[in-house]
Design an enzyme around this catalytic site. Sequence first.
Site, PDB file in Angstrom:
ATOM      1  N   ASN A  35      10.270   4.576   0.852  1.00 49.47           N
ATOM      2  CA  ASN A  35      10.071   3.299   1.544  1.00 49.47           C
ATOM      3  C   ASN A  35      10.764   2.127   0.863  1.00 49.47           C
ATOM      4  O   ASN A  35      10.668   0.998   1.331  1.00 49.47           O
ATOM      5  CB  ASN A  35       8.573   2.982   1.663  1.00 49.47           C
ATOM      6  N   GLY A  44       0.758  -1.239   0.000  1.00 50.15           N
ATOM      7  CA  GLY A  44       0.000   0.000   0.000  1.00 50.15           C
ATOM      8  C   GLY A  44       0.790   1.291   0.000  1.00 50.15           C
ATOM      9  O   GLY A  44       0.208   2.363  -0.139  1.00 50.15           O
ATOM     10  N   ASP A  45       2.118   1.217   0.140  1.00 53.05           N
ATOM     11  CA  ASP A  45       2.888   2.467   0.198  1.00 53.05           C
ATOM     12  C   ASP A  45       4.321   2.255  -0.290  1.00 53.05           C
ATOM     13  O   ASP A  45       5.276   2.662   0.369  1.00 53.05           O
ATOM     14  CB  ASP A  45       2.882   3.020   1.621  1.00 53.05           C
ATOM     15  N   LEU A  46       4.458   1.638  -1.461  1.00 50.83           N
ATOM     16  CA  LEU A  46       5.800   1.441  -2.023  1.00 50.83           C
ATOM     17  C   LEU A  46       6.256   2.745  -2.672  1.00 50.83           C
ATOM     18  O   LEU A  46       6.348   2.869  -3.888  1.00 50.83           O
ATOM     19  CB  LEU A  46       5.790   0.288  -3.031  1.00 50.83           C
ATOM     20  N   ASN A  47       6.543   3.714  -1.817  1.00 50.92           N
ATOM     21  CA  ASN A  47       6.968   5.015  -2.338  1.00 50.92           C
ATOM     22  C   ASN A  47       8.489   5.113  -2.398  1.00 50.92           C
ATOM     23  O   ASN A  47       9.216   4.210  -1.995  1.00 50.92           O
ATOM     24  CB  ASN A  47       6.332   6.158  -1.539  1.00 50.92           C
TER      25      ASN A  47
END
Length: 377
Positions: free
Chosen positions: A235, A229-232
């Site tokens: 991260n 949900g948050d592979l930015n």
Amino acid sequence: MSSGNDCQPQTFTKPALGEKEATELVDRVFGLKVSWVRLLPSYDDQNFHVRVSRNKGAAEGADEYVLKITNSEDSQEPDLIEAQTQAMMFLSAEGFPSATPYLTKDGNIMSLESGDTGPGNKKYMVRLLTYLPGTPVAKIATNTQILYEIGKLAASLDKALSQKFHHPSVKSLHRGQFIWNLANVPLLDRYIYALGQNEYRKVVEQVIEQFKVKVIPKLSSFRACINHGDLNDHNILVESSSASLENPQYRVSGILDFSDMSYGYYVFEVAIAIMYMMIESPDPLSVGGHVLAGFESVLPLTEEERGALFLLVSGRFSQSLVIAAHTALRYPENKEYLTITAKTGWKHLMKMFEVGQAAVETTWFETAKAYATRAPA
């Protein structure tokens, strides 16, 4: 970038411990002596990079950790934090570069602790996670090779979680009103006031309306899974895997921050990865094809999923930009970190709509198709 199921992003729940309190916490809860501590930037939790001293004869283990102090709102959901932590342990065992927890003196993976001396005597869930080496993708000049690898990672990670991760706490990942789940783009209606009246707001309103009409009715046809949900770009950590300065090669060395995990769909993960990889790129509209190619090397998308990709990427831009604007109004002292994405995010979202869905999709899909006949560049 998580923030509770009630859609109140960062409602004054972020911990505010100092280095001295963090040091005492590591000693009291985990039985380790801190020799060095540094506060790390964070969205709504509080993280410290700590180095510990080990006496002769002490148990073997890593010397560097991240002390993660979860915000007081999410700390009220221990099953959810348990699921996130168990998922990290599972992925590490499966060969993914994920952190694992150092157990408390009582043998637990986390501990609920009283926080700072502010009003309400809030309680925070505390974990000590292994420190992962590497450089955030945000700090490197991305190339097609690492974009492809990140797409491949996104698919492999979700596939492993969805097919093999069966811990009892997994049911807590059904987070119906979770503001960061891509299915909940329509919930942005209640926060859009933070943008004021301008061209940005008009585009976001367009995204929300198109999302309601073109994406929401098709969700049932997408393949469901567990999303990170948050592979930015902050991260995902990478390390150089070649000595070439002209054509550097990278490998992923760390996957951080599982606090946005929830049940969603495979196509959500690739859309999120594309959006965040666009942020740092000098040629953002070309990024999607390389990430998509990596993802589809593990899990090809269906026609319905591909057809929603443009609006899903636009939806994630909108979530990030609107929620950041809303939260910065409530947390002005953290505005610089909260609005990292906004520095280039608005420019990229506006460009996507200026170029148009058909042209952007043609670029993405033709790039991905080219990978079918050659190795990644």
